[in-house]
Design a protein around this motif. Sequence first.
Motif, PDB file in Angstrom:
ATOM      1  N   GLY A  72       3.459   2.313  -8.794  1.00  0.00           N
ATOM      2  CA  GLY A  72       2.905   3.657  -8.715  1.00  0.00           C
ATOM      3  C   GLY A  72       1.613   3.595  -7.921  1.00  0.00           C
ATOM      4  O   GLY A  72       1.016   2.523  -7.773  1.00  0.00           O
ATOM      5  N   CYS A  73       1.168   4.724  -7.407  1.00  0.00           N
ATOM      6  CA  CYS A  73      -0.055   4.747  -6.593  1.00  0.00           C
ATOM      7  C   CYS A  73      -1.284   4.593  -7.487  1.00  0.00           C
ATOM      8  O   CYS A  73      -1.353   5.161  -8.574  1.00  0.00           O
ATOM      9  CB  CYS A  73      -0.132   6.061  -5.810  1.00  0.00           C
ATOM     10  SG  CYS A  73      -1.480   6.047  -4.621  1.00  0.00           S
ATOM     11  N   SER A  74      -2.262   3.784  -7.009  1.00  0.00           N
ATOM     12  CA  SER A  74      -3.479   3.554  -7.799  1.00  0.00           C
ATOM     13  C   SER A  74      -4.339   4.813  -7.861  1.00  0.00           C
ATOM     14  O   SER A  74      -5.215   4.918  -8.709  1.00  0.00           O
ATOM     15  CB  SER A  74      -4.273   2.384  -7.225  1.00  0.00           C
ATOM     16  OG  SER A  74      -4.552   2.624  -5.858  1.00  0.00           O
ATOM     17  N   SER A  75      -4.087   5.759  -6.976  1.00  0.00           N
ATOM     18  CA  SER A  75      -4.890   6.987  -7.022  1.00  0.00           C
ATOM     19  C   SER A  75      -4.178   8.108  -7.791  1.00  0.00           C
ATOM     20  O   SER A  75      -4.516   9.264  -7.657  1.00  0.00           O
ATOM     21  CB  SER A  75      -5.255   7.451  -5.610  1.00  0.00           C
ATOM     22  OG  SER A  75      -4.099   7.693  -4.862  1.00  0.00           O
ATOM     23  N   PHE A  76      -3.190   7.712  -8.634  1.00  0.00           N
ATOM     24  CA  PHE A  76      -2.575   8.684  -9.539  1.00  0.00           C
ATOM     25  C   PHE A  76      -3.670   9.268 -10.433  1.00  0.00           C
ATOM     26  O   PHE A  76      -4.538   8.524 -10.876  1.00  0.00           O
ATOM     27  CB  PHE A  76      -1.506   7.957 -10.390  1.00  0.00           C
ATOM     28  CG  PHE A  76      -0.800   8.838 -11.365  1.00  0.00           C
ATOM     29  CD1 PHE A  76       0.281   9.603 -10.991  1.00  0.00           C
ATOM     30  CD2 PHE A  76      -1.240   8.906 -12.697  1.00  0.00           C
ATOM     31  CE1 PHE A  76       0.931  10.419 -11.909  1.00  0.00           C
ATOM     32  CE2 PHE A  76      -0.600   9.725 -13.608  1.00  0.00           C
ATOM     33  CZ  PHE A  76       0.484  10.479 -13.214  1.00  0.00           C
ATOM     34  N   SER A 110       0.841  -1.197   0.000  1.00  0.00           N
ATOM     35  CA  SER A 110       0.000   0.000   0.000  1.00  0.00           C
ATOM     36  C   SER A 110       0.876   1.246   0.000  1.00  0.00           C
ATOM     37  O   SER A 110       2.045   1.206   0.388  1.00  0.00           O
ATOM     38  CB  SER A 110      -0.955  -0.017   1.192  1.00  0.00           C
ATOM     39  OG  SER A 110      -0.230  -0.259   2.371  1.00  0.00           O
ATOM     40  N   CYS A 111       0.297   2.321  -0.468  1.00  0.00           N
ATOM     41  CA  CYS A 111       1.029   3.578  -0.642  1.00  0.00           C
ATOM     42  C   CYS A 111       1.364   4.190   0.722  1.00  0.00           C
ATOM     43  O   CYS A 111       0.470   4.382   1.547  1.00  0.00           O
ATOM     44  CB  CYS A 111       0.181   4.535  -1.466  1.00  0.00           C
ATOM     45  SG  CYS A 111       0.938   6.140  -1.673  1.00  0.00           S
ATOM     46  N   PRO A 112       2.626   4.500   0.972  1.00  0.00           N
ATOM     47  CA  PRO A 112       2.994   5.095   2.256  1.00  0.00           C
ATOM     48  C   PRO A 112       2.487   6.534   2.403  1.00  0.00           C
ATOM     49  O   PRO A 112       2.427   7.059   3.505  1.00  0.00           O
ATOM     50  CB  PRO A 112       4.528   5.065   2.241  1.00  0.00           C
ATOM     51  CG  PRO A 112       4.903   5.007   0.808  1.00  0.00           C
ATOM     52  CD  PRO A 112       3.786   4.295   0.088  1.00  0.00           C
ATOM     53  N   THR A 113       2.084   7.153   1.279  1.00  0.00           N
ATOM     54  CA  THR A 113       1.618   8.539   1.325  1.00  0.00           C
ATOM     55  C   THR A 113       0.114   8.617   1.603  1.00  0.00           C
ATOM     56  O   THR A 113      -0.321   9.335   2.489  1.00  0.00           O
ATOM     57  CB  THR A 113       1.934   9.266  -0.002  1.00  0.00           C
ATOM     58  OG1 THR A 113       3.297   9.037  -0.314  1.00  0.00           O
ATOM     59  CG2 THR A 113       1.671  10.754   0.110  1.00  0.00           C
ATOM     60  N   CYS A 114      -0.688   7.806   0.830  1.00  0.00           N
ATOM     61  CA  CYS A 114      -2.146   7.937   0.950  1.00  0.00           C
ATOM     62  C   CYS A 114      -2.831   6.654   1.412  1.00  0.00           C
ATOM     63  O   CYS A 114      -4.024   6.658   1.685  1.00  0.00           O
ATOM     64  CB  CYS A 114      -2.744   8.407  -0.371  1.00  0.00           C
ATOM     65  SG  CYS A 114      -2.683   7.154  -1.651  1.00  0.00           S
ATOM     66  N   GLY A 115      -2.115   5.550   1.467  1.00  0.00           N
ATOM     67  CA  GLY A 115      -2.713   4.304   1.966  1.00  0.00           C
ATOM     68  C   GLY A 115      -3.421   3.473   0.916  1.00  0.00           C
ATOM     69  O   GLY A 115      -3.826   2.349   1.181  1.00  0.00           O
ATOM     70  N   GLN A 174      -3.942  11.942  -8.394  1.00  0.00           N
ATOM     71  CA  GLN A 174      -4.103  12.641  -7.101  1.00  0.00           C
ATOM     72  C   GLN A 174      -2.860  12.433  -6.240  1.00  0.00           C
ATOM     73  O   GLN A 174      -2.383  13.348  -5.597  1.00  0.00           O
ATOM     74  CB  GLN A 174      -5.346  12.138  -6.342  1.00  0.00           C
ATOM     75  CG  GLN A 174      -6.656  12.733  -6.811  1.00  0.00           C
ATOM     76  CD  GLN A 174      -7.127  12.077  -8.111  1.00  0.00           C
ATOM     77  OE1 GLN A 174      -6.905  10.889  -8.323  1.00  0.00           O
ATOM     78  NE2 GLN A 174      -7.740  12.857  -8.995  1.00  0.00           N
ATOM     79  N   CYS A 175      -2.354  11.180  -6.251  1.00  0.00           N
ATOM     80  CA  CYS A 175      -1.141  10.890  -5.490  1.00  0.00           C
ATOM     81  C   CYS A 175      -0.060  10.470  -6.466  1.00  0.00           C
ATOM     82  O   CYS A 175      -0.301   9.635  -7.340  1.00  0.00           O
ATOM     83  CB  CYS A 175      -1.421   9.775  -4.477  1.00  0.00           C
ATOM     84  SG  CYS A 175       0.065   9.226  -3.621  1.00  0.00           S
ATOM     85  N   ARG A 176       1.110  11.030  -6.336  1.00  0.00           N
ATOM     86  CA  ARG A 176       2.176  10.778  -7.313  1.00  0.00           C
ATOM     87  C   ARG A 176       3.300   9.906  -6.761  1.00  0.00           C
ATOM     88  O   ARG A 176       4.393   9.887  -7.305  1.00  0.00           O
ATOM     89  CB  ARG A 176       2.756  12.119  -7.799  1.00  0.00           C
ATOM     90  CG  ARG A 176       1.734  12.887  -8.586  1.00  0.00           C
ATOM     91  CD  ARG A 176       2.260  14.214  -9.106  1.00  0.00           C
ATOM     92  NE  ARG A 176       1.325  14.726 -10.105  1.00  0.00           N
ATOM     93  CZ  ARG A 176       1.441  14.528 -11.404  1.00  0.00           C
ATOM     94  NH1 ARG A 176       2.457  13.841 -11.884  1.00  0.00           N
ATOM     95  NH2 ARG A 176       0.550  15.018 -12.248  1.00  0.00           N
TER      96      ARG A 176
END
Length: 198
Positions: free
Chosen positions: A183-187, A163-168, A189-191
Amino acid sequence: MIAFYLMRMVYQRLQERTALKRLARSGIQYIDQMDGFQFEFYLKALFQELGYKAQVTAQSGDFGADLIMKGPQKIVIQAKRYGRKNRVGISDIQQIYGAKAYYKADEAWVITNSTFTKSARALAQACNVQLFDRKALQELILQVNPTHTAEKVCQDVKPESRSCPTCGNELVVRQGKTNRFFGCSSFPQCRHTEAINK
Ligand SMILES: [Zn+2]
């Protein structure tokens, strides 16, 4: 005299280059890109070609063995996929030695794409733990010449989910220009991005 030295130098260089090229055919550069899960998958496939099957135990990791392979013999294995500068230390030898006793295995191996510290080597020798460093691993791969190449495993086997350490949110594998990365799945929004072999 000078011509002789020059010729010898050229000959040595050529020999070194041939040796390096041969080792590169092992696909070690793809192993360097794997995460721990992909590396274990690759080793299981490699051992299958040697007549071994992986014994699945959920708790094997707790007793210091990443893999337990059963075939002509029972082998417990620690698989350490490290960056070049990270060497395998003495604690890994202690762990696999314990796992060998716990699982009543015939042999204990530690396999890495890196190298071992001097004390790790000394303890391994005393405990009869077999070590495969980068070069020995490459030699083993060349001898087995597996159908599941490191390149295939790198491309076809999904690394362990993170999981993304920035947004979870979940990280997903993306194809870059030269390599694959998480890469983050919420790209966009999260980079956040990170290497698969992190
Ligand atoms: Zn994120």
